[in-house]
Design an enzyme around this catalytic site. Structure first.
Site, PDB file in Angstrom:
ATOM      1  N   HIS A  52       0.848  -1.192   0.000  1.00  0.00           N
ATOM      2  CA  HIS A  52       0.000   0.000   0.000  1.00  0.00           C
ATOM      3  C   HIS A  52       0.886   1.245   0.000  1.00  0.00           C
ATOM      4  O   HIS A  52       2.106   1.155   0.161  1.00  0.00           O
ATOM      5  CB  HIS A  52      -0.927   0.003   1.225  1.00  0.00           C
ATOM      6  CG  HIS A  52      -0.224  -0.035   2.530  1.00  0.00           C
ATOM      7  ND1 HIS A  52      -0.196  -1.144   3.350  1.00  0.00           N
ATOM      8  CD2 HIS A  52       0.529   0.895   3.162  1.00  0.00           C
ATOM      9  CE1 HIS A  52       0.517  -0.881   4.421  1.00  0.00           C
ATOM     10  NE2 HIS A  52       0.977   0.342   4.332  1.00  0.00           N
TER      11      HIS A  52
HETATM   12  C1  T46 Z   1       2.779   0.465   6.946  1.00  0.00           C
HETATM   13  C2  T46 Z   1       3.486  -0.813   7.173  1.00  0.00           C
HETATM   14  C3  T46 Z   1       4.964  -0.637   7.293  1.00  0.00           C
HETATM   15  C4  T46 Z   1      -4.502  -0.800  13.518  1.00  0.00           C
HETATM   16  O1  T46 Z   1      -5.601  -1.010  14.037  1.00  0.00           O
HETATM   17  N1  T46 Z   1      -3.727   0.227  13.956  1.00  0.00           N
HETATM   18  C5  T46 Z   1      -2.514   0.513  13.413  1.00  0.00           C
HETATM   19  O2  T46 Z   1      -1.842   1.453  13.866  1.00  0.00           O
HETATM   20  C6  T46 Z   1      -2.038  -0.311  12.331  1.00  0.00           C
HETATM   21  C7  T46 Z   1      -0.687  -0.026  11.691  1.00  0.00           C
HETATM   22  C8  T46 Z   1      -2.837  -1.333  11.899  1.00  0.00           C
HETATM   23  N2  T46 Z   1      -4.041  -1.571  12.472  1.00  0.00           N
HETATM   24  C9  T46 Z   1      -4.842  -2.723  12.030  1.00  0.00           C
HETATM   25  C10 T46 Z   1      -5.379  -2.617  10.605  1.00  0.00           C
HETATM   26  C11 T46 Z   1      -5.420  -4.057  10.155  1.00  0.00           C
HETATM   27  O3  T46 Z   1      -6.633  -4.639  10.576  1.00  0.00           O
HETATM   28  O4  T46 Z   1      -4.003  -3.885  12.046  1.00  0.00           O
HETATM   29  C12 T46 Z   1      -4.299  -4.727  10.948  1.00  0.00           C
HETATM   30  C13 T46 Z   1      -3.039  -4.976  10.113  1.00  0.00           C
HETATM   31  O5  T46 Z   1      -2.666  -3.752   9.451  1.00  0.00           O
HETATM   32  P1  T46 Z   1      -2.065  -3.730   7.979  1.00  0.00           P
HETATM   33  O6  T46 Z   1      -2.661  -4.815   7.179  1.00  0.00           O
HETATM   34  O7  T46 Z   1      -2.190  -2.331   7.440  1.00  0.00           O
HETATM   35  O8  T46 Z   1      -0.523  -4.063   8.285  1.00  0.00           O
HETATM   36  P2  T46 Z   1       0.725  -4.009   7.296  1.00  0.00           P
HETATM   37  O9  T46 Z   1       1.813  -4.734   7.979  1.00  0.00           O
HETATM   38  O10 T46 Z   1       0.361  -4.443   5.940  1.00  0.00           O
HETATM   39  O11 T46 Z   1       1.114  -2.440   7.204  1.00  0.00           O
HETATM   40  C14 T46 Z   1       1.574  -1.740   8.348  1.00  0.00           C
HETATM   41  C15 T46 Z   1       0.916  -0.361   8.429  1.00  0.00           C
HETATM   42  O12 T46 Z   1      -0.506  -0.498   8.361  1.00  0.00           O
HETATM   43  C16 T46 Z   1       1.344   0.570   7.344  1.00  0.00           C
HETATM   44  O13 T46 Z   1       1.007   1.888   7.678  1.00  0.00           O
HETATM   45  O14 T46 Z   1       3.294   1.361   6.299  1.00  0.00           O
HETATM   46  O15 T46 Z   1       2.984  -1.568   8.285  1.00  0.00           O
END
Ligand code: T46
Length: 138
Positions: A52
């Site tokens: 993303h």
């Molecule tokens: C990024 C990379 C490096 C939350 O509720 N709060 C938060 O602060 C974050 C980061 C995530 N979430 C929830 C949203 C999803 O349900 O945790 C779950 C996993 O998040 P996501 O799929 O976005 O995780 P990554 O590892 O793909 O991405 C994360 C960050 O979201 C993003 O900002 O740059 O790490």
């Protein structure tokens, strides 16, 4: 906002007891106010995370344990790969940058310092939408 991806090197405060790294908001290494800290760990082998971009968010990523690789693509199409494998290394990502994280070691703990509170509306999770928004920059 200008898109930027920069490798960072932190200088540990070392003494006979070991090493300590301190990071503060609004400094050369962390050029934003830290509003949120999160960390990624216990990653299933072979997983690719991220995929993303963010409109506003700025982040510093540090693999405080183990190792992982961050792949970035800037709006002009420039791609880069960054192996974070030691706590004195970091990666600053600012602006519209497509990123994905891969090749996590079993013991990897990826710590992220973020400039904003969590806001799903700041995410661009569709690569074709990222390319559409950045088509003027290539
Ligand atoms: C990024 C990379 C490096 C939350 O509720 N709060 C938060 O602060 C974050 C980061 C995530 N979430 C929830 C949203 C999803 O349900 O945790 C779950 C996993 O998040 P996501 O799929 O976005 O995780 P990554 O590892 O793909 O991405 C994360 C960050 O979201 C993003 O900002 O740059 O790490």
């Amino acid at each position: 906002m200008v898109a930027n991806v920069s490798d960072l090197e932190f200088t540990p405060k070392g003494d006979a007891r070991g090493k300590l790294i301190a990071l503060e908001s609004l400094t050369e290494l962390v050029p934003f106010e830290i509003k949120r800290v999160y960390y990624i760990f216990d990653t299933t082998p072979g997983t690719v995370r991220g995929k993303h971009a963010h409109n506003v968010l700025k982040q510093v990523l540090i693999c405080v344990s183990g190792a992982c690789t961050i792949e970035c693509e800037k709006p002009d199409g420039t791609k880069s790969e960054h192996r974070l494998d030691w706590p004195d290394r970091g990666l600053l990502i600012e602006g519209l940058v497509w990123r994905q994280m891969k090749d996590f070691s079993k013991d990897a703990v990826l710590l992220v310092l973020a400039s904003e509170h969590y806001d799903e509306s700041d995410y661009i999770r569709d690569y074709s939408e990222f390319k559409r928004q950045t088509s003027c920059c290539e």
